[in-house]
Design a protein around this motif. Structure first.
Motif, PDB file in Angstrom:
ATOM      1  N   UNK A  99       0.810  -1.221   0.000  1.00  0.00           N
ATOM      2  CA  UNK A  99       0.000   0.000   0.000  1.00  0.00           C
ATOM      3  C   UNK A  99       0.842   1.269   0.000  1.00  0.00           C
ATOM      4  N   UNK A 100       2.151   1.110   0.026  1.00  0.00           N
ATOM      5  CA  UNK A 100       3.041   2.272   0.048  1.00  0.00           C
ATOM      6  C   UNK A 100       3.379   2.698  -1.379  1.00  0.00           C
ATOM      7  N   UNK A 101       3.489   3.999  -1.579  1.00  0.00           N
ATOM      8  CA  UNK A 101       3.957   4.500  -2.868  1.00  0.00           C
ATOM      9  C   UNK A 101       4.736   5.784  -2.641  1.00  0.00           C
ATOM     10  N   UNK A 102       5.235   6.382  -3.701  1.00  0.00           N
ATOM     11  CA  UNK A 102       6.113   7.544  -3.580  1.00  0.00           C
ATOM     12  C   UNK A 102       5.398   8.748  -2.977  1.00  0.00           C
ATOM     13  N   UNK A 105      -0.014   7.764  -0.809  1.00  0.00           N
ATOM     14  CA  UNK A 105      -1.432   7.908  -1.149  1.00  0.00           C
ATOM     15  C   UNK A 105      -2.363   7.287  -0.113  1.00  0.00           C
ATOM     16  N   UNK A 106      -1.933   6.224   0.540  1.00  0.00           N
ATOM     17  CA  UNK A 106      -2.795   5.556   1.519  1.00  0.00           C
ATOM     18  C   UNK A 106      -3.118   6.456   2.706  1.00  0.00           C
ATOM     19  N   UNK A 107      -2.292   7.449   2.952  1.00  0.00           N
ATOM     20  CA  UNK A 107      -2.576   8.398   4.034  1.00  0.00           C
ATOM     21  C   UNK A 107      -3.875   9.155   3.793  1.00  0.00           C
ATOM     22  N   UNK A 137       5.747   9.252   6.395  1.00  0.00           N
ATOM     23  CA  UNK A 137       6.717   8.153   6.434  1.00  0.00           C
ATOM     24  C   UNK A 137       6.105   6.768   6.643  1.00  0.00           C
ATOM     25  N   UNK A 138       4.951   6.599   7.325  1.00  0.00           N
ATOM     26  CA  UNK A 138       4.389   5.249   7.378  1.00  0.00           C
ATOM     27  C   UNK A 138       3.740   4.808   6.060  1.00  0.00           C
ATOM     28  N   UNK A 139       3.666   5.722   5.083  1.00  0.00           N
ATOM     29  CA  UNK A 139       2.926   5.440   3.855  1.00  0.00           C
ATOM     30  C   UNK A 139       3.771   5.520   2.592  1.00  0.00           C
ATOM     31  N   UNK A 164      -4.654  17.245   3.678  1.00  0.00           N
ATOM     32  CA  UNK A 164      -5.702  16.280   3.325  1.00  0.00           C
ATOM     33  C   UNK A 164      -5.658  15.074   4.265  1.00  0.00           C
ATOM     34  N   UNK A 165      -4.466  14.664   4.677  1.00  0.00           N
ATOM     35  CA  UNK A 165      -4.342  13.581   5.646  1.00  0.00           C
ATOM     36  C   UNK A 165      -4.985  13.975   6.974  1.00  0.00           C
ATOM     37  N   UNK A 166      -4.721  15.187   7.432  1.00  0.00           N
ATOM     38  CA  UNK A 166      -5.310  15.654   8.692  1.00  0.00           C
ATOM     39  C   UNK A 166      -6.830  15.668   8.613  1.00  0.00           C
ATOM     40  N   UNK A 167      -7.379  16.028   7.464  1.00  0.00           N
ATOM     41  CA  UNK A 167      -8.830  16.078   7.309  1.00  0.00           C
ATOM     42  C   UNK A 167      -9.462  14.700   7.412  1.00  0.00           C
ATOM     43  N   UNK A 168      -8.879  13.694   6.759  1.00  0.00           N
ATOM     44  CA  UNK A 168      -9.494  12.363   6.844  1.00  0.00           C
ATOM     45  C   UNK A 168      -9.406  11.831   8.274  1.00  0.00           C
ATOM     46  N   UNK A 169      -8.355  12.181   8.992  1.00  0.00           N
ATOM     47  CA  UNK A 169      -8.243  11.749  10.382  1.00  0.00           C
ATOM     48  C   UNK A 169      -9.275  12.454  11.268  1.00  0.00           C
TER      49      UNK A 169
END
Length: 340
Positions: A99-102, A105-107, A137-139, A164-169
């Motif tokens: 699920x990791x990419x450059x 995206x999974x975040x 870094x985890x993603x 955008x990561x903060x918003x989904x969280x």
């Protein structure tokens, strides 16, 4: 006629004016009565590693006694935190390499591991606060906290993703957003994004003074990013030789809307913690890193330290230096001790 030589007692009383500092130390009750720094369960934040699937917890080899937990077990851990009166847990994901990419995206997936764990915990134990890490870094497939162009970390492009990561969280129910990435301007952009989306009450605890440190290795093992890291993080995490820079970072984060600030690592940076706490007078936290945890545990397992005493003494040092709270993998152990 020669005067008699004063006794040792007389000489001490003359020198000290009769003050005997040890009087307050001679009994346990008197030591507790006048203790200046007091550690309590309310000072603790418990970092937890979450993984996919069910089954038994997965041991983190470099962190004895720490495990990657399924979502079901994270809910059980949150219930334990509630019972121990630990106010907040902090979630960190072990992301499957597939699920990791450059771009991490999974975040941004609203159904990713952290978001599902947050929703499950909030449904079962709403009274326990949840803090979520905002960093890539985890993603990422390269192990860095932001996106890259060649060997360069792109600040502004990374901040856009972090918002955008903060918003989904926040939409999953996270109470505290913890930007740990050290990109310039990310607190302001995250605060604006949260407010615009109706999450005005979501708190931000900024990793304001996060140093490029040798004490993060076991954490990177726990989240699966250690073996992926290309190069190092010195272009965005702070130089450990600097102290004034930490004040500038914290001042900027507070001006941008941070509710709380943090120093990481903790014990090797107590001088930084003390300066920030004294300078700003805002809620100031410290992170007892994985490397600090593992050093203590290694010494305990070898019989070189009394574990309980060393743990409480260490966490008390954070409090003495000015910390309002401490993120520590020892949180449940300490909370159980403090509760008798």
């Amino acid at each position: 006629m020669d005067k008699p030589t004063p006794s040792v007692t007389e000489r001490i009383d003359t020198a000290t004016g009769g003050l005997r500092m040890r009087r307050l130390r001679q009994a346990d009750w008197s030591r507790r009565l006048v203790r200046e720094t007091k550690l309590s369960t309310a000072d603790l934040i418990w970092p937890i590693f979450v993984r996919e699937g069910r089954g038994a917890p997965q041991a983190v080899a470099s962190m004895p006694g720490v495990f990657r937990l399924s979502i079901e077990d994270c809910v059980a851990a949150a219930k334990r935190a509630r019972d121990l009166q630990i106010p907040v847990i902090a979630l960190f994901p072990y992301t499957d390499p597939s699920l990791r990419d450059a771009n991490g995206s999974e975040a941004l997936n609203p159904d990713n591991l952290v978001c599902r764990a947050t929703r499950a915990i909030k449904a079962a134990v709403p009274e326990v606060g949840i803090m979520c890490d905002v960093a890539l870094d985890p993603y990422t497939s390269h192990g860095h906290d932001g996106v890259m162009a060649g060997d360069t970390i792109l600040n502004d492009a990374s901040v856009e993703i972090l918002c955008r990561q903060a918003l989904v969280q926040a939409e999953a129910g996270c109470d505290v957003i913890g930007p740990s990435d050290m990109m310039d301007g990310r607190v302001a952009c995250i605060r604006q994004a949260l407010d615009a989306a109706g999450h005005r009450n979501t708190l931000i605890m900024a990793y304001s003074a996060k140093y490029a440190s040798a004490f993060y290795g076991p954490f990177r093992d726990a989240v699966g990013s250690g073996g992926m890291l290309k190069g190092d993080k010195r272009t965005y995490q702070m130089d450990y030789g600097n102290t004034d820079e930490a004040l500038r970072e914290a001042a900027q984060d507070l001006a941008e809307g941070a509710d709380m600030i943090m120093v990481k690592p903790g014990l090797p940076y107590l001088d930084i913690l003390s300066r920030l706490a004294a300078e700003f007078g805002v809620p100031t936290f410290a992170y007892q890193t994985s490397g600090e945890y593992s050093m203590i545990m290694a010494a305990v397992q070898n019989g070189w330290l009394d574990g309980d005493k060393a743990i409480v003494e260490t966490l008390s040092a954070y409090k003495r230096a000015g910390a309002d709270g401490i993120l520590s993998y020892f949180a449940p152990t300490v909370a159980a001790m403090l509760r008798g």
